[in-house]
Design an enzyme around this catalytic site. Structure first.
Site, PDB file in Angstrom:
ATOM      1  N   SER A 120      39.125  42.236  54.148  1.00 16.43           N
ATOM      2  CA  SER A 120      40.294  41.704  53.500  1.00 16.43           C
ATOM      3  C   SER A 120      41.086  41.114  54.361  1.00 16.43           C
ATOM      4  O   SER A 120      41.887  41.123  53.973  1.00 16.43           O
ATOM      5  CB  SER A 120      40.555  42.882  52.531  1.00 16.43           C
ATOM      6  N   HIS A 141      36.494  36.844  50.006  1.00 22.16           N
ATOM      7  CA  HIS A 141      37.345  38.644  49.305  1.00 22.16           C
ATOM      8  C   HIS A 141      37.147  37.877  47.467  1.00 22.16           C
ATOM      9  O   HIS A 141      37.822  37.461  47.445  1.00 22.16           O
ATOM     10  CB  HIS A 141      38.372  38.132  50.553  1.00 22.16           C
ATOM     11  N   GLU A 153      38.639  34.664  47.962  1.00 18.54           N
ATOM     12  CA  GLU A 153      39.627  33.805  48.692  1.00 18.54           C
ATOM     13  C   GLU A 153      38.421  33.966  49.498  1.00 18.54           C
ATOM     14  O   GLU A 153      37.837  34.604  50.497  1.00 18.54           O
ATOM     15  CB  GLU A 153      40.524  35.218  49.699  1.00 18.54           C
ATOM     16  N   ASN A 191      46.768  39.661  51.496  1.00 17.56           N
ATOM     17  CA  ASN A 191      47.251  40.922  52.130  1.00 17.56           C
ATOM     18  C   ASN A 191      47.349  40.750  53.505  1.00 17.56           C
ATOM     19  O   ASN A 191      48.816  41.640  53.835  1.00 17.56           O
ATOM     20  CB  ASN A 191      45.937  41.993  52.887  1.00 17.56           C
TER      21      ASN A 191
END
Length: 296
Positions: A120, A141, A153, A191
């Site tokens: 991540s 991800h 992602e 993130n």
């Protein structure tokens, strides 16, 4: 690239088991790998329960659910992955540990295999540098929990090929996911935005601005988030949040990403969130006091 028929997932935690479940539900033969036999047992029980919930809600037929369970094989031996078309790493969020694994997988996997990471936050380019096939290394991800959350992602390293990207995107879409694409910068998209918000919630608690309950209620009712940031941190794992903040801090070189001391303290104390029964909140069941028997 040839049709993807076999998926391998390394790491049988919440993310790894969820990704393995997805692959099996969408018709792939799946290897789920973990050196911890107890973790594999927990994963198979979790997958079975999750698939049964899909069946009970009529999202999946009983026959399809049974077929998905049959498609998953568990192993502790990486050598079993020699014929996998795609291998997804879903282990601890540590660059050194991941690079060691990618180096091992590179020697085992067939020449055409894609090596993907569920990281991540960690650089895909640096992970790819541990292999002899950087063109076939990519970030994939998934969000937590993978069978439910609609987003994947995808992150291309400096050398990731167009063929690898297209095959990975097609696989995510086969799983019914919406794909977003990020450049290979620390934290990627989700993130890069989410973790500083969680970190700021810890600073808000640390400096006494408000209680944890009011911080979470403010974000849930004030911004329509389904979970407050502190509650979400407990769900993700405070150790994972701290690891990502450190990646952001080092990778982007800006002190605004410095982890809150309270977050560091909680992790040092082993207060990692739901998985440990205590984080910002205490999830341990408090036994009710025994009521005295009435006297006759």
């Amino acid at each position: 690239m040839a049709e993807i028929k076999t998926l391998a997932v390394v790491g049988s935690g919440q993310m790894g088991s969820g990704i393995a479940q997805l692959g099996a539900m969408y018709g792939l033969d799946v290897w789920l790998v973990d050196t911890d036999s107890d973790a594999l047992l927990r994963a198979t029980n979790s997958i079975s329960s999750s698939i049964q919930r899909f069946v009970s809600k009529s999202h999946l037929s009983q026959a399809a659910g049974s077929d998905a369970l049959r498609r998953i094989k568990c192993t502790a031996n990486l050598e079993d992955l020699h014929s996998a078309d795609v291998i997804i790493e879903a282990i601890v969020e540590s660059e050194n540990v991941k690079k060691k694994l990618f180096s091992e997988l590179d020697k085992i996997a067939k020449a055409s295999a894609i090596l993907a990471s569920n990281t991540s936050s960690i650089s895909i380019t640096r992970l790819a540098s541990a292999t002899s096939r950087p063109r076939q290394v990519i970030g994939m991800h998934f969000m937590n929990p993978p069978p439910i959350m609609k987003l994947v992602e995808i992150v291309r390293g400096a050398d990731t090929s167009e063929e690898t990207f297209s095959a990975t995107k097609a696989l995510a879409e086969r799983f019914g996911k919406i794909v977003i694409c990020s450049q290979d910068y620390s934290g990627f998209i989700v993130n890069r935005i989410l973790m500083p918000m969680i970190n700021e919630a810890f600073f808000t608690l640390y400096t006494g601005v408000a209680t944890k309950e009011d911080i979470d209620t403010g974000m849930k009712l004030g911004t329509n988030h389904p979970m407050g940031p502190l509650e979400l941190a407990d769900f993700i794992g405070l150790d994972v949040c701290l690891s990502i903040m450190r990646v952001l801090h080092v990778g982007l070189g800006d002190n605004k990403y410095a982890p809150c001391p309270l977050l560091v303290q909680y992790v040092d104390a082993g207060r990692l969130g739901r998985k440990r029964g205590i984080g910002v909140y205490d999830y341990r069941k408090v036994s009710e006091p025994v009521k005295p028997s009435p006297r006759l």
